[in-house]
Design a protein around this motif. Sequence first.
Motif: not given
Length: 522
Positions: A36-43, A300-307, A310-317
């Motif tokens: 929770l602290q990690a999420v709160a500090s990111f945004y 990154a948007l998807l990471e935020a939607l999952e709570g 918001g850090e980008p994922r490696n792609k692929p997939p």
Amino acid sequence: MNAIQELYALQEARGHLRDEDLRALSERSRIPLYELQAVASFYPHFRRTPPPPIRVGVCRDLSCHQRGGPRAADRIASLCAGREDVEFQEISCPGLCDRAPACLVNDVPAASEQVEGYLADPDSIPGLAGIAPATPRRWESDPYQTNDDRYGELRLLAESREYDAAIARLAGSGLRGMGGAGFPTGRKWELVRKEPGGSKYVVCNADESEPGAFKDRVILEELPHLVIEGMALAALCVGAERGWAYIRHEYEAPRVALQRAIDDAYQRGVLGENVCGSGRRFDLQIFVSPGGYILGEETALLEALEGRRGEPRNKPPFPGVVGLHGRPTLINNVETLASVPRVLRTGSADLKFFSVSGDVNQPGVVEAPLGIPLRELVKRCGGMRGGVEIGAFLPGGASSGFLPGDRADVAMDWESLRQADTALGAGAVVVIGAGADLLDLGRNLTAFFRNESCGKCVPCRIGTEKAVILIDEGGEKSLALLPELDEAMRETSICGLGQIALTPVLSILKHFPSYRTKGTTS
């Protein structure tokens, strides 16, 4: 449980995130306190200390920097100095480039001239609840003449159920993603449709955060029904039952307009358990972003939607295969989705929304044929401020390259701008008058990318900081290092931010050789 939404609720109730509330949330949700602290500090929207009564922000980015932002910031900062009841900050682009220099007072948009009055009389500051969407205008992109006609293309598709044919029509129209990348829309829909059954999702990326970009804000305020219809059409075509419109928190008026349209769509039977009699369900809700340019990157948007952070994922997939909650997810931006109803009706993707800001007399959103010359866009915005010549322009926003003013007859379409070694991008046109210090503007954009880097990958985090240092040093030796730094960042950064961060400044050095030995004035 979504940690971000829970944190939003706590902050709205308390004004900030208290330690004891985070501990209680951790116990209730069984989410570790450190997460929770990690999420709160990111945004940036979340705060851990009580807010003062008055919070003033002045935009520091390109369009505002160009139109007196630094002077406005200095003036307002001096007015705020010494006042314990005021917090002053220079902020990243709030999507108000047509109102430059843009300010926020307690998150409410304000002209720089209004701020002094608000500081003198805090009771006059309007609340967020008083923000009303703009009065809708008539746009050619809207195929419906009356309110009763709306959602006609969705009704036709629900009746025919010819989903493959609809996707083929999109593909044949040439419609591309209007968020910047320009990926063919029909192809993206087809890829998600072909994924095996089970849960699938549709997401509207309304996290428009790039300097110079504000067309999605206008579309959401004035044409929200087209965005909803585009999402519902997508849902039927790819087999999704749930969708989210991910919108930046600064866009309160667009959020209100979109929520009203969603409520209306449920009443009409456009959303819900039986979309227009199709026998298919599609539910849609709004997710408000806690801030950060990086959230426009789809993973990154998807990471935020999952709570999460918001850090980008490696792609692929890619999200079309493994997206939200590990399921196939179709992500399109606002303009792309709003374009779908007309494209299905006419078979043509011949119109484009352009955000035009900078040294024009009437900054704003222009709806025009794809391929319109840049010079004609400037005319539609009342011509150049002060009657100066066009010195340079960004055709596609902060992630595209500058072109010199003598290229102002270039066609504003994908291929013409690609051949000119730049990009249509998000259609965020920034026009610069002759005589402006272009290296200073390039430095401003590089600093924006530095400020907005999520920091996950070293090349972007360190590279953007080093680039600003080199530009500030100036001179032929330092500036000559930028191409090598750019190559390293392009090859090793996880997402597009690091890969394009130096594009604007390098285009200046390419097209305006006199800057190769200079420094900035910042």
